[in-house]
Design a protein around this motif. Structure first.
Motif, mmCIF file in Angstrom:
data_model
loop_
_atom_site.group_PDB
_atom_site.id
_atom_site.type_symbol
_atom_site.label_atom_id
_atom_site.label_comp_id
_atom_site.label_asym_id
_atom_site.label_seq_id
_atom_site.Cartn_x
_atom_site.Cartn_y
_atom_site.Cartn_z
ATOM 1 N N SER A 88 5.538 -5.451 0.014
ATOM 2 C CA SER A 88 6.109 -6.359 1.012
ATOM 3 C C SER A 88 5.082 -6.874 2.010
ATOM 4 O O SER A 88 5.296 -7.897 2.649
ATOM 5 C CB SER A 88 7.242 -5.658 1.757
ATOM 6 O OG SER A 88 6.738 -4.479 2.373
ATOM 7 N N SER A 89 3.967 -6.164 2.155
ATOM 8 C CA SER A 89 2.939 -6.586 3.105
ATOM 9 C C SER A 89 1.578 -6.096 2.636
ATOM 10 O O SER A 89 1.474 -5.286 1.719
ATOM 11 C CB SER A 89 3.244 -6.017 4.492
ATOM 12 O OG SER A 89 3.102 -4.602 4.464
ATOM 13 N N TYR A 90 0.548 -6.570 3.285
ATOM 14 C CA TYR A 90 -0.805 -6.130 2.962
ATOM 15 C C TYR A 90 -0.953 -4.640 3.233
ATOM 16 O O TYR A 90 -1.546 -3.911 2.441
ATOM 17 C CB TYR A 90 -1.823 -6.943 3.765
ATOM 18 C CG TYR A 90 -3.249 -6.547 3.450
ATOM 19 C CD1 TYR A 90 -3.837 -6.949 2.261
ATOM 20 C CD2 TYR A 90 -3.993 -5.773 4.321
ATOM 21 C CE1 TYR A 90 -5.146 -6.591 1.949
ATOM 22 C CE2 TYR A 90 -5.294 -5.400 4.025
ATOM 23 C CZ TYR A 90 -5.860 -5.818 2.840
ATOM 24 O OH TYR A 90 -7.142 -5.457 2.537
ATOM 25 N N THR A 91 -0.382 -4.176 4.331
ATOM 26 C CA THR A 91 -0.456 -2.753 4.671
ATOM 27 C C THR A 91 0.212 -1.911 3.594
ATOM 28 O O THR A 91 -0.314 -0.864 3.201
ATOM 29 C CB THR A 91 0.213 -2.498 6.035
ATOM 30 O OG1 THR A 91 -0.427 -3.323 7.017
ATOM 31 C CG2 THR A 91 0.105 -1.049 6.449
ATOM 32 N N ALA A 92 1.343 -2.362 3.087
ATOM 33 C CA ALA A 92 2.029 -1.643 2.010
ATOM 34 C C ALA A 92 1.177 -1.635 0.745
ATOM 35 O O ALA A 92 1.130 -0.632 0.027
ATOM 36 C CB ALA A 92 3.382 -2.272 1.734
ATOM 37 N N ALA A 93 0.483 -2.745 0.469
ATOM 38 C CA ALA A 93 -0.392 -2.817 -0.701
ATOM 39 C C ALA A 93 -1.556 -1.837 -0.566
ATOM 40 O O ALA A 93 -1.932 -1.167 -1.531
ATOM 41 C CB ALA A 93 -0.911 -4.237 -0.883
ATOM 42 N N VAL A 94 -2.124 -1.735 0.622
ATOM 43 C CA VAL A 94 -3.219 -0.794 0.876
ATOM 44 C C VAL A 94 -2.729 0.634 0.665
ATOM 45 O O VAL A 94 -3.394 1.435 0.001
ATOM 46 C CB VAL A 94 -3.785 -0.980 2.306
ATOM 47 C CG1 VAL A 94 -4.694 0.177 2.695
ATOM 48 C CG2 VAL A 94 -4.522 -2.300 2.412
ATOM 49 N N GLU A 95 -1.556 0.960 1.184
ATOM 50 C CA GLU A 95 -1.002 2.308 1.017
ATOM 51 C C GLU A 95 -0.754 2.625 -0.449
ATOM 52 O O GLU A 95 -1.059 3.715 -0.914
ATOM 53 C CB GLU A 95 0.287 2.463 1.819
ATOM 54 C CG GLU A 95 0.073 2.541 3.311
ATOM 55 C CD GLU A 95 -0.854 3.676 3.721
ATOM 56 O OE1 GLU A 95 -0.752 4.792 3.166
ATOM 57 O OE2 GLU A 95 -1.709 3.451 4.583
ATOM 58 N N ARG A 96 -0.224 1.659 -1.203
ATOM 59 C CA ARG A 96 0.035 1.866 -2.624
ATOM 60 C C ARG A 96 -1.276 2.118 -3.365
ATOM 61 O O ARG A 96 -1.370 3.011 -4.199
ATOM 62 C CB ARG A 96 0.749 0.658 -3.217
ATOM 63 C CG ARG A 96 1.019 0.814 -4.698
ATOM 64 C CD ARG A 96 1.604 -0.425 -5.306
ATOM 65 N NE ARG A 96 2.988 -0.582 -4.920
ATOM 66 C CZ ARG A 96 3.751 -1.585 -5.335
ATOM 67 N NH1 ARG A 96 3.261 -2.505 -6.120
ATOM 68 N NH2 ARG A 96 4.996 -1.670 -4.946
ATOM 69 N N GLY A 112 -6.296 8.481 -6.063
ATOM 70 C CA GLY A 112 -6.685 9.864 -6.347
ATOM 71 C C GLY A 112 -7.915 10.319 -5.595
ATOM 72 O O GLY A 112 -8.727 11.071 -6.131
ATOM 73 N N ILE A 113 -8.081 9.856 -4.371
ATOM 74 C CA ILE A 113 -9.234 10.260 -3.568
ATOM 75 C C ILE A 113 -8.785 11.216 -2.467
ATOM 76 O O ILE A 113 -7.589 11.319 -2.169
ATOM 77 C CB ILE A 113 -9.962 9.038 -2.964
ATOM 78 C CG1 ILE A 113 -9.009 8.201 -2.117
ATOM 79 C CG2 ILE A 113 -10.565 8.187 -4.060
ATOM 80 C CD1 ILE A 113 -9.659 7.037 -1.426
ATOM 81 N N ALA A 114 -9.731 11.894 -1.865
ATOM 82 C CA ALA A 114 -9.430 12.847 -0.799
ATOM 83 C C ALA A 114 -8.800 12.124 0.391
ATOM 84 O O ALA A 114 -9.078 10.954 0.652
ATOM 85 C CB ALA A 114 -10.705 13.564 -0.364
ATOM 86 N N GLU A 115 -7.965 12.840 1.112
ATOM 87 C CA GLU A 115 -7.273 12.246 2.265
ATOM 88 C C GLU A 115 -8.265 11.750 3.312
ATOM 89 O O GLU A 115 -8.051 10.713 3.931
ATOM 90 C CB GLU A 115 -6.312 13.266 2.876
ATOM 91 C CG GLU A 115 -5.468 12.702 4.001
ATOM 92 C CD GLU A 115 -4.626 11.494 3.601
ATOM 93 O OE1 GLU A 115 -4.484 10.576 4.434
ATOM 94 O OE2 GLU A 115 -4.124 11.452 2.472
ATOM 95 N N SER A 116 -9.369 12.467 3.499
ATOM 96 C CA SER A 116 -10.361 12.028 4.487
ATOM 97 C C SER A 116 -11.000 10.706 4.067
ATOM 98 O O SER A 116 -11.240 9.826 4.900
ATOM 99 C CB SER A 116 -11.431 13.097 4.690
ATOM 100 O OG SER A 116 -12.050 13.398 3.445
ATOM 101 N N SER A 117 -11.249 10.534 2.776
ATOM 102 C CA SER A 117 -11.795 9.268 2.286
ATOM 103 C C SER A 117 -10.750 8.168 2.369
ATOM 104 O O SER A 117 -11.070 7.026 2.719
ATOM 105 C CB SER A 117 -12.266 9.411 0.833
ATOM 106 O OG SER A 117 -13.331 10.323 0.757
ATOM 107 N N ALA A 118 -9.509 8.500 2.046
ATOM 108 C CA ALA A 118 -8.434 7.507 2.126
ATOM 109 C C ALA A 118 -8.298 6.980 3.554
ATOM 110 O O ALA A 118 -8.045 5.797 3.762
ATOM 111 C CB ALA A 118 -7.120 8.108 1.648
#
Length: 59
Positions: free
Chosen positions: A30-38, A44-50
């Motif tokens: 629905s938005s660019y932010t949602a696309a980034v989150e998806r 499959g990267i570490a949360e700190s890298s994400a």
């Protein structure tokens, strides 16, 4: 991911790379932010890298 040597080609051989995995999208985000989150969820990267990628992609 494994790379298998192919020897039936004769001199030098070749490398057989695995096919890319295609993941169909259920619906466009629905938005660019949602696309980034998806993207970051499926990467499959570490949360700190994400977190760093999230900051870079949304600013």
């Amino acid at each position: 991911m494994t790379i298998e040597p192919v020897t039936e080609l004769g001199n030098g051989g070749a490398l057989r790379l695995p096919r890319a995995r295609v993941v169909p999208l259920s619906a466009p985000p629905s938005s660019y932010t949602a696309a980034v989150e998806r993207y970051l969820t499926g990467a499959g990267i570490a949360e700190s890298s994400a977190r760093i990628y999230r900051i870079s992609l949304t600013t």
